[in-house]
Design an enzyme around this catalytic site. Structure first.
Site, PDB file in Angstrom:
ATOM      1  N   CYS A  60     -11.903 -15.248   1.098  1.00  0.00           N
ATOM      2  CA  CYS A  60     -10.840 -15.876   0.315  1.00  0.00           C
ATOM      3  C   CYS A  60     -10.706 -17.344   0.683  1.00  0.00           C
ATOM      4  O   CYS A  60     -10.734 -17.706   1.867  1.00  0.00           O
ATOM      5  CB  CYS A  60      -9.524 -15.138   0.560  1.00  0.00           C
ATOM      6  SG  CYS A  60      -8.110 -15.829  -0.330  1.00  0.00           S
ATOM      7  N   CYS A  77       1.704   4.518  12.024  1.00  0.00           N
ATOM      8  CA  CYS A  77       1.255   3.153  11.768  1.00  0.00           C
ATOM      9  C   CYS A  77       1.456   2.275  12.995  1.00  0.00           C
ATOM     10  O   CYS A  77       1.317   1.049  12.908  1.00  0.00           O
ATOM     11  CB  CYS A  77       1.987   2.557  10.559  1.00  0.00           C
ATOM     12  SG  CYS A  77       3.776   2.461  10.777  1.00  0.00           S
TER      13      CYS A  77
END
Length: 333
Positions: free
Chosen positions: A70, A289
């Site tokens: 990116c 998580c």
């Protein structure tokens, strides 16, 4: 040489390892220094302030370095590890789960990471703020309140990525005169679900001007502060074949592939549950998580008589330091 918190100096350091946030760590005579966007083994020149370093030049490059995907990488605060080749990146993510387990004295083999594909993220949160007469739409810069204008994002699903300019245009008239507004965008089966959160938007009359743009962008619903202001279709997602209507701001896994992977691992872990329901044999599947709290909880379960059968890391948040895991445990009668 001593370095105070506010003093800036140029320094050449060698990166020894990556920290848990993905920053390179160098050991110096004055203590550790953390340098984003570097890799172990690299000798780099940095602009140093206290324990933080800003990369200026790379004198010796790691073989694990690659070109980022990116053009916003390094400025945007979303990704930390696009500069790392895939094998090294996945090995580092796996290690982020293995380390806290070892620190708790848990000797459990950690399987290879299961990553989601590039371009599969169906949910993202952007920020907009007025700067002069214009609105800036994008992601926050790294460790900053500055907003980086986003023109591309390779981790996003095509449904969101291709309308980034249109979303920025939509945010313009709906951005408050003061303060920031958060814009959650979710790709659903019936179109995009767009939710504005934050300060009260500008006058409601301006919202009507956005109607043609909503249809052009394929937006199913626009909501502000949890209330639907325009709707062309009820946002719907499929979970394990079932069609589910999505309330504004409802929780949803960021990537449907991660949802599928974790669901499969959970089902594999409890597949024998019905057969053993009448016995005292227990089978537990933990989904987490947070590797540190997962290790803490697993230590409690192991001390209580469970054994760890399988640990599988799942990389849902690509190029970030975050890693999720599904752990299967069992115990004998």
């Amino acid at each position: 040489m001593s370095v105070t918190g506010g003093e800036q100096i140029n320094e050449t350091v060698t990166i020894g390892r990556l920290g848990h946030r993905g920053d390179g760590i160098a050991e110096t005579d004055t203590g550790l220094v953390y340098v984003p966007f570097t890799l172990p083994g690299e000798r780099v020149e940095i602009d140093r302030t206290g324990e933080r370093g800003r990369l200026l030049n790379i004198f010796e490059t790691s073989p694990a370095r690659t070109a980022p995907r990116c053009k916003h990488f390094g400025a945007c605060g979303g990704c930390a590890l696009q500069h790392m080749k895939q094998n090294a990146y996945l090995a580092w993510k796996r290690e982020q789960l293995h380390i806290p387990l070892s620190q708790r004295g848990i000797d459990a083999p950690v399987e290879p990471v299961e990553p989601v594909p590039i371009g599969s993220r169906r949910r993202a949160v952007f920020t907009a703020r007025r700067v002069g007469k214009h609105s800036v739409f994008g992601y926050h810069a790294r460790q900053s309140h500055e907003i980086i204008k986003i023109e591309e994002c390779p981790i996003l699903s095509p449904e969101i990525a291709r309308v980034l300019p249109g979303l920025a245009e939509l945010a313009g008239p709906l951005t408050p005169l003061k303060g920031e507004v958060r814009i959650g965008v979710t790709a659903t089966e019936t179109g995009l679900d767009v939710a504005f959160e934050g300060p009260k938007p500008r006058p409601p009359a301006l919202m009507a001007l956005a109607a043609p743009l909503l249809e052009k962008l394929g937006i199913a619903r626009l909501s502000i502060a949890g209330e639907t202001v325009m709707s062309f279709a009820e946002p719907m997602v499929r979970v394990d074949g079932a069609e589910i209507d999505l309330p504004p701001l409802a929780f949803l896994q960021a990537a449907s592939e991660a949802e599928r992977i974790m669901g499969r691992l959970v089902l594999e872990g409890v597949a024998q549950a019905k057969e053993i329901a009448a016995s005292k044999v227990a089978k537990v599947v933990a989904v987490s998580c947070n590797p540190a709290t997962l290790a803490r909880d697993l230590k409690t379960l192991v001390d209580g008589g469970y054994r760890i059968d399988r640990v599988t890391p799942v990389d849902q948040f690509l190029f970030s330091p975050h890693i999720e895991a599904v752990v299967q445990l069992s115990r004998d009668t």
